[in-house]
Design an enzyme around this catalytic site. Sequence first.
Site, PDB file in Angstrom:
ATOM      1  N   PRO A  67     -27.876  72.804 -77.546  1.00 49.31           N
ATOM      2  CA  PRO A  67     -28.880  73.779 -77.128  1.00 49.31           C
ATOM      3  C   PRO A  67     -28.635  75.177 -77.720  1.00 49.31           C
ATOM      4  CG  PRO A  67     -28.255  72.424 -75.276  1.00 49.31           C
ATOM      5  CD  PRO A  67     -27.355  72.025 -76.418  1.00 49.31           C
ATOM      6  N   ASP A  68     -29.706  75.818 -78.105  1.00 53.31           N
ATOM      7  CA  ASP A  68     -29.745  77.223 -78.563  1.00 53.31           C
ATOM      8  C   ASP A  68     -29.138  77.480 -79.935  1.00 53.31           C
ATOM      9  OD1 ASP A  68     -30.811  77.722 -76.098  1.00 53.31           O
ATOM     10  OD2 ASP A  68     -29.093  78.846 -75.320  1.00 53.31           O
ATOM     11  N   SER A  69     -28.442  76.517 -80.532  1.00 51.58           N
ATOM     12  CA  SER A  69     -27.649  76.849 -81.718  1.00 51.58           C
ATOM     13  C   SER A  69     -28.527  77.134 -82.933  1.00 51.58           C
ATOM     14  CB  SER A  69     -26.642  75.743 -82.016  1.00 51.58           C
ATOM     15  OG  SER A  69     -27.301  74.499 -82.223  1.00 51.58           O
ATOM     16  N   ASP A  92     -32.184  70.337 -80.116  1.00 51.91           N
ATOM     17  CA  ASP A  92     -32.757  71.382 -79.265  1.00 51.91           C
ATOM     18  C   ASP A  92     -33.631  72.323 -80.098  1.00 51.91           C
ATOM     19  OD1 ASP A  92     -32.507  72.995 -76.562  1.00 51.91           O
ATOM     20  OD2 ASP A  92     -32.298  74.429 -78.208  1.00 51.91           O
TER      21      ASP A  92
END
Length: 667
Positions: free
Chosen positions: A186-188, A230
């Site tokens: 997530p978010d990377s 993500d």
Amino acid sequence: MRPAWTRREGASSPRRARAAATTTAALALVAAPLAAATTAGAAEPRVDNPFAGATQYVNEYWSANVEAAAGRAGGDLGDAMLSIADEPTSVWMDRISAIEGNADGPGLRTHLDAALAQKQGDTPLVFNLVIYDLPGRDCYALASNGELPATAEGMERYETEYIDAIAAILDDPAYEDLRIVATIEPDSLPNLVTNSSEPLCQTAAPYYRQGVAYALDRLYDVGNVYSYIDAAHAGWLGWPNNAQPAAQLFADVVGSTEAGFDSVAGFVTNTANSTPLVEPFLQDENFGSGGFVRQAGFYEWNPDFDETDWTAHLYDLLVAEGFPSSIGMLIDTSRNGWGGPDRPTAESTSTDLNTYVNESRVDRRTHRGAWCNPAGAGIGERPQVSPAGYPESHLDAFVWVKPPGESDGSSEEIPNDEGKHFDRMCDPTFNSPKLSGLLTGALPDAPLSGKWFEAQFRMLVTNAYPAIGDGGTNPDPDDTTAPSVPQDVAASADGTTVEVTWSPSTDDTRVTGYQVSRDGEDVGSVSGTVTSFTDEGLAENTRYSYTVTARDAAGNVSAASAPAQVTTGEGGEEPPAGACTAVYSTANSWSGGYQGQILVTAGADGAPGWEVTAPAGLSTTNLWGGTLSGGVITGQSWNADLAPGATATVGFVADGTPPADGELACG
Ligand code: BGC
């Protein structure tokens, strides 16, 4: 709306996987294997949508938290909580120790063995897993910073001690009949799209790219893993000039894997966020002379108002970048419900664009960038397979990646050994520069990210949309019983500021919020988890009378509490003479770095265009509320000009050892 999950009897002990609805639409998808299907170890060829025709793993360790909370809540709220205790939620491998198990829960094998025990006959079972431990994790925030540094050594450990270790367990033939659905980091990659000017994200960028590709390769080798990357959410990547580079970056990173586009099953949006699935009253249409609806302050020209917009938009861009049209989208709906008493029930009739949007939107956040424990949010759609109604979004499922009730970050500094830091986006008193200077809207008293946060869980269940249960949290509109009257109301003055407090209505679980009145006039409302209110800027030496009322989700309001009286003082402290004063203090420090803040207070002359001399040798990696240049800190457009007595706070994360707390030159 009816969740597409059929409730199974006896689902608690031993717990059974939740069964998918056996709609023809869902089953029809099972039979469509992908071209490059079989790989070593897999008992069945990969299918197009792993959720179709499958049950899903219920994480008993999350369920136990829910059941305990239900016991404490009791009544209708407790019943509502129990009714979701066997929904499937994802298992997060959020650090290396999570693989074998740690204080936060059992290891991966224990979960997988429990999943096998939940599997019913030949019905496939989906195990939802989150891969979340990249070097330099969470480069644009602090609350979920991780254990691995963004260095070659950190990368080496990520590959060998984390990804290889997870892949080795998943590759055990004992688990070959499970369908493992992996949410990838997530978010990377989204951070690399929008935050590449941030030094920490710049440093992390090569490791994010390499790490994601490595994870995809090793997981694809396992055979029965379906990786979904993500893809942030509408309020992050929806702008065309973010969305297009995001699709390109995804194509680039996935294209660099051994199996290329085959190594992913699709993308997952809204992970741990609360962007609504649908804004039912808003379309991005022409709003007369005010321009398009997207031009409202809340949308900042972003045409994607919700997750159905974003997934449809992203799907088209991805296919244009070369991804096969068979990719599917997942949306994390665990906390994007926005029900409860503050949900609008109709489109606004205002002719002012901002008023129109603010009155129509179900997303009640101060700003779409507010990601931490947002007050007022509710549980969203229950997990659902092949949700109907959004064909352009190509949805494989609604999933609960973020287990509802687990915190996003602590609202104040909490020492820990997980690498997590205090992010002021989780501090309800903070006006964040990342939110155009607006308050964060985060819940108070939050524990570290990932830890159980019961007040949040109560709120999420109470505000669920679609509502959960038929009791107090989904009130009978004909039930006009008033909530109980708030007790122990007290008011105290500090200069011209009054603090009003009262006792929580623990005996009345229907209470969803409180309204505070001063001399018979409403002065503010707070959510049901908050039991204090600050009333500022009052007249000097004046007697005021405060009362508090409680409200429930049906809109019933209690009688007013007994009044609490208070007399204000002398108008607070006189601002000191001169332009301004500045005081530095260290908020937190760790080996090689620290977080500090500077409080600037304007003196009697006011401080238009204040300047503070930074601590000697200050080298920041992240600074908010100001700008540092040539050893001098100045304010930003919204806090650069301070009236007498007004304050501004500048915060930063810096390298090295912190200076001593104390005054800095300000002029
Ligand atoms: C935290 C993780 C946690 C996850 C699920 C993340 O924000 O950083 O530690 O496992 O949320 O709650």
